[in-house]
Structures are given as structure tokens and as C-alpha cells.
Design an enzyme around this catalytic site. Structure first.
Site, PDB file in Angstrom:
ATOM      1  N   TYR A 142       0.822  -1.215   0.000  1.00  0.00           N
ATOM      2  CA  TYR A 142       0.000   0.000   0.000  1.00  0.00           C
ATOM      3  C   TYR A 142       0.858   1.267   0.000  1.00  0.00           C
ATOM      4  O   TYR A 142       0.458   2.285  -0.539  1.00  0.00           O
ATOM      5  CB  TYR A 142      -0.870   0.043   1.260  1.00  0.00           C
ATOM      6  CG  TYR A 142      -2.205  -0.616   1.144  1.00  0.00           C
ATOM      7  CD1 TYR A 142      -2.311  -1.953   0.787  1.00  0.00           C
ATOM      8  CD2 TYR A 142      -3.363   0.096   1.424  1.00  0.00           C
ATOM      9  CE1 TYR A 142      -3.537  -2.567   0.710  1.00  0.00           C
ATOM     10  CE2 TYR A 142      -4.590  -0.511   1.340  1.00  0.00           C
ATOM     11  CZ  TYR A 142      -4.683  -1.837   0.986  1.00  0.00           C
ATOM     12  OH  TYR A 142      -5.906  -2.432   0.909  1.00  0.00           O
ATOM     13  N   LYS A 187       2.552 -15.398   2.585  1.00  0.00           N
ATOM     14  CA  LYS A 187       2.674 -16.100   1.306  1.00  0.00           C
ATOM     15  C   LYS A 187       4.153 -16.424   1.150  1.00  0.00           C
ATOM     16  O   LYS A 187       4.820 -16.009   0.181  1.00  0.00           O
ATOM     17  CB  LYS A 187       2.128 -15.200   0.182  1.00  0.00           C
ATOM     18  CG  LYS A 187       2.055 -15.863  -1.173  1.00  0.00           C
ATOM     19  CD  LYS A 187       0.959 -16.908  -1.281  1.00  0.00           C
ATOM     20  CE  LYS A 187       1.029 -17.611  -2.625  1.00  0.00           C
ATOM     21  NZ  LYS A 187       0.168 -18.793  -2.703  1.00  0.00           N
ATOM     22  N   ASP A 219      -3.738 -17.965   0.653  1.00  0.00           N
ATOM     23  CA  ASP A 219      -4.784 -18.646  -0.128  1.00  0.00           C
ATOM     24  C   ASP A 219      -5.442 -19.741   0.703  1.00  0.00           C
ATOM     25  O   ASP A 219      -6.666 -19.888   0.728  1.00  0.00           O
ATOM     26  CB  ASP A 219      -4.219 -19.195  -1.454  1.00  0.00           C
ATOM     27  CG  ASP A 219      -2.876 -19.894  -1.306  1.00  0.00           C
ATOM     28  OD1 ASP A 219      -2.279 -19.842  -0.207  1.00  0.00           O
ATOM     29  OD2 ASP A 219      -2.417 -20.504  -2.291  1.00  0.00           O
ATOM     30  N   ASP A 243      -6.811  -6.925   4.060  1.00  0.00           N
ATOM     31  CA  ASP A 243      -7.793  -6.083   3.374  1.00  0.00           C
ATOM     32  C   ASP A 243      -8.716  -6.992   2.569  1.00  0.00           C
ATOM     33  O   ASP A 243      -9.941  -6.859   2.602  1.00  0.00           O
ATOM     34  CB  ASP A 243      -7.126  -5.077   2.439  1.00  0.00           C
ATOM     35  CG  ASP A 243      -8.178  -4.333   1.641  1.00  0.00           C
ATOM     36  OD1 ASP A 243      -9.126  -3.832   2.280  1.00  0.00           O
ATOM     37  OD2 ASP A 243      -8.096  -4.302   0.397  1.00  0.00           O
TER      38      ASP A 243
END
Ligand code: IPM
Ligand code: MG
Length: 350
Positions: A142, A187, A219, A243
Site C-alpha cells: 500500500y 505467502k 490462499d 484487506d
């Protein structure tokens, strides 16, 4: 005791819901020995119209000096539909988070027994769900460099150890107060920032041997949250991952209109419902004000007004158990209320 609260409403359905905020604060003032000085400040699309800035300096300065900020959801169709807009309301949100060092975004997801049947997931799976998420809020993709070239675009994702450690520590401390179970979402099979994240979580875990730590790839976490949400207790993750997962999590609770969130650090804290500004239902008096009212409860808790926070939470719970509510949660047509009536009833219960 007095507390200075900066109130930032403006986009979408604030007109209806803000009254319910104020109503609840007035009730708390009356019942407990406390005074809230409310200062209304401009932000978002309306601020852009008046000052060309989504977050005017004057708003930022008041927010910096406040004890807490009550915040309305951001989003305006005028900007959502214009990907080339140079100034966007969301820039104000990112700026206030960064400027006030609000690196810890706390998002509780709790099922109200009475509303379990409303969940997008089977009732027996969501029953008893009660978890709390610590989302890192001022770093990662971000906030790092964004580059646009003729034929490509680049978003850089960077995390420093100190940014990871401070949010992870906070999550461990919370886990110690709860069921002592922490899930860290990353991840690490692909991203370097995630590998560092996992390393730091494992390192900090040594200080909290009682806490059982589970690492999930993002995931997989998205799937596990649907399969076994009631086993989740405390979750910690980076900015972008949560988010995305927040919106999924909101559907576990049955209505996105039930979840509140806090973005905090020491200086001040910012409290907001997690839903959007919903301009499509503005002026209809049908929006559910419960997430907004629960964000007041989170604010009171942060201000160390524990008894007051409990009073609001209890009133909301009692109200929900009555089967009444706006159309998204009411038991039946006869029990459907307007926004204003929901606030009135919760106020009475306080
Ligand atoms: C949120 C919102 C914001 C975010 C947007 C409005 C910039 O979606 O708080 O979850 O992505 O952080
Ligand atoms: Mg979001």
C-alpha cells in the site's frame, strides 16, 4: 473526566448513521461521569470539493491532538468510477493512517448466536465463531513506491523488521489474554517479505511458549476461514492480505453491517465500521447503524472506559437477541426498524 473526540463523517449514508453515534455517546455521558467534546472535521469527497484535499491539514492536526477519532467509511461513486482521478478520497485514509502511526488495525469477527442463520456459511460451522485480526496497516504494498511507465506498472512491497515485530507482538499479547492460539497469514512460498514475516513470527514466538502458533499461506487461510472459522482465535497478517480477507470474514457474521474496527497506536486511535459508505442507500433511513455503534464501544475500550464499552456491547447484544433490526438482520417483516429506531432502542438498553 473529559475526552476530546474528532468526528469525521461526510461521504455516503453518514447523515443517518452519525446521529446514532451521537445518541449513544450522549447516553454514556448521562449514565457515567464523563464528557465527550466532539469536534466535527472535514474529509473525503466533500473535503476535495471544498479544499482540493481529501485530508485537509486542519483535520489532520485536530486528529493528532485528539484522544480518539470516530470515522466514517470512505468511498464515493464519483471517484470509484474514475480510475484516472488524480485526487481520491482513499488517499486521505492512507495518509491519516500513516501520519498518525496507526499501524495496528484490529478487526474482531464475532457471531451473534441469534444471527448465525444469516451467515453465508452453514449455521453449525459458524456457531461460536469469535476471532480477532491484527492487520498491519501502514506498510507493505500500500505504501511503497508506485511506478507507472508507458507499457507497465510497478508496485513495490517492502517490510522492515520493526514494522513486523510491533504488530506481531501486539497479536501475541492479545493471544495470551484469549485462547492462546495465533494464526499468522503470509505467502512465504512466493514472497520475500512473507519469508521475513514468518521468520519474525517464529522468533517472537519463543517469548510466548504458551501460545500455539500456526502459519497459513494466505490462499489456504481464505479457505480455512470458511471451513473452520470457530477454531480461529487471533490472526496476524500484513496490510493487503487482510484487506482482502476482511470482506470474506464479514460474510461469516451474516451482515457486513455488524463489524467495527480500530486502528491504533499510543497517540490516538481511529474507530470505524468496516462497511463502505453505501451512497446507494443514503437518505433512506434504512442503513444498519450497529457496526457504527460497535465502533463507539471499541473506542470506549481503547480510552480505558471499560465499563462504558461493556454497557454498549451488552445493549447491542440484547437488542440483537430481541429479533428486531434493520432489514438485513430483522427476524421478520414486523420486526423491521428504521435506522433511527435501532439507535433509539440500543440507547434505551444502555
Ligand atoms: C479498508 C478499505 C481501505 C483499505 C480502502 C478504502 C483504501 O478497503 O479499510 O479495508 O484498502 O485499507
Ligand atoms: Mg478493505
Amino acid at each position: 473526566m473529559e475526552k476530546n473526540i474528532v468526528v469525521i463523517p461526510w461521504d455516503g449514508i453518514w447523515v443517518e448513521v452519525i446521529n446514532e453515534w451521537v445518541k449513544i455517546l450522549k447516553k454514556i455521558e448521562k449514565k457515567f461521569d464523563i464528557k465527550f467534546n466532539l469536534e466535527y472535521k472535514l474529509m473525503w469527497a466533500c473535503a476535495i470539493d471544498e479544499t482540493w484535499e481529501p485530508l485537509p491539514d486542519d483535520t489532520l492536526e485536530s486528529a493528532r491532538k485528539s484522544d480518539a477519532i470516530l470515522f466514517w467509511a470512505v468511498g464515493h461513486p464519483r471517484f470509484d468510477n474514475d480510475p484516472n482521478a488524480k485526487v481520491r478520497p482513499e488517499q486521505g485514509l492512507l495518509k491519516i493512517r500513516k501520519e498518525l502511526w496507526l499501524f495496528a488495525n484490529i478487526r474482531p469477527v464475532k457471531i451473534f448466536d441469534k444471527l448465525a442463520y444469516r451467515s453465508a456459511i452453514k449455521e453449525n460451522i459458524v456457531a461460536w465463531t469469535d476471532f480477532i485480526v491484527f492487520r498491519e496497516l501502514t506498510g507493505g504494498i500500500y505504501f511503497w513506491e508506485k511506478i507507472r511507465k508507458k507499457d507497465k506498472a510497478i508496485d513495490i512491497c517492502e517490510y522492515s523488521i520493526y514494522e513486523i515485530d510491533r504488530i506481531v507482538e501486539m497479536a501475541f499479547k492479545q493471544a495470551m489474554k484469549r485462547e492462546k492460539k495465533l494464526i499468522s497469514v503470509d505467502k512465504a512460498n512466493v514472497l520475500e517479505t512473507s519469508r521475513l514475516w514468518r521468520e519474525r513470527v517464529s522468533e517472537i514466538a519463543k517469548k510466548y511458549p504458551e501460545v500455539e502458533v500456526e502459519h497459513l499461506f494466505v490462499d489456504n487461510a481464505a479457505m480455512q476461514m470458511i471451513i473452520r472459522p470457530s477454531e480461529f482465535d487471533v490472526i496476524v497478517t500484513e496490510n493487503m492480505f487482510w484487506d482482502i480477507l476482511t470482506d470474506e470474514a464479514s460474510q461469516i457474521s451474516g451482515s457486513i453491517w455488524l463489524l467495527a474496527s480500530a486502528s491504533v497506536w499510543k497517540q490516538t486511535g481511529l474507530f470505524e465500521p468496516i462497511h463502505g459508505s453505501a451512497p446507494d442507500i443514503a437518505w433512506k433511513n434504512i442503513a444498519n447503524p450497529i457496526a457504527t455503534i460497535l465502533s463507539v464501544a471499541m473506542m470506549l475500550d481503547y480510552l480505558d472506559l471499560k465499563q462504558e464499552a461493556k454497557a454498549v456491547e451488552k445493549a447491542v447484544e440484547e437488542f440483537i437477541n430481541s429479533g428486531y433490526g434493520t432489514a438485513d438482520i430483522a427476524e421478520n417483516k414486523e420486526k423491521t426498524l428504521w435506522t433511527k429506531e435501532v439507535g433509539d432502542r440500543i440507547g434505551e438498553l444502555i
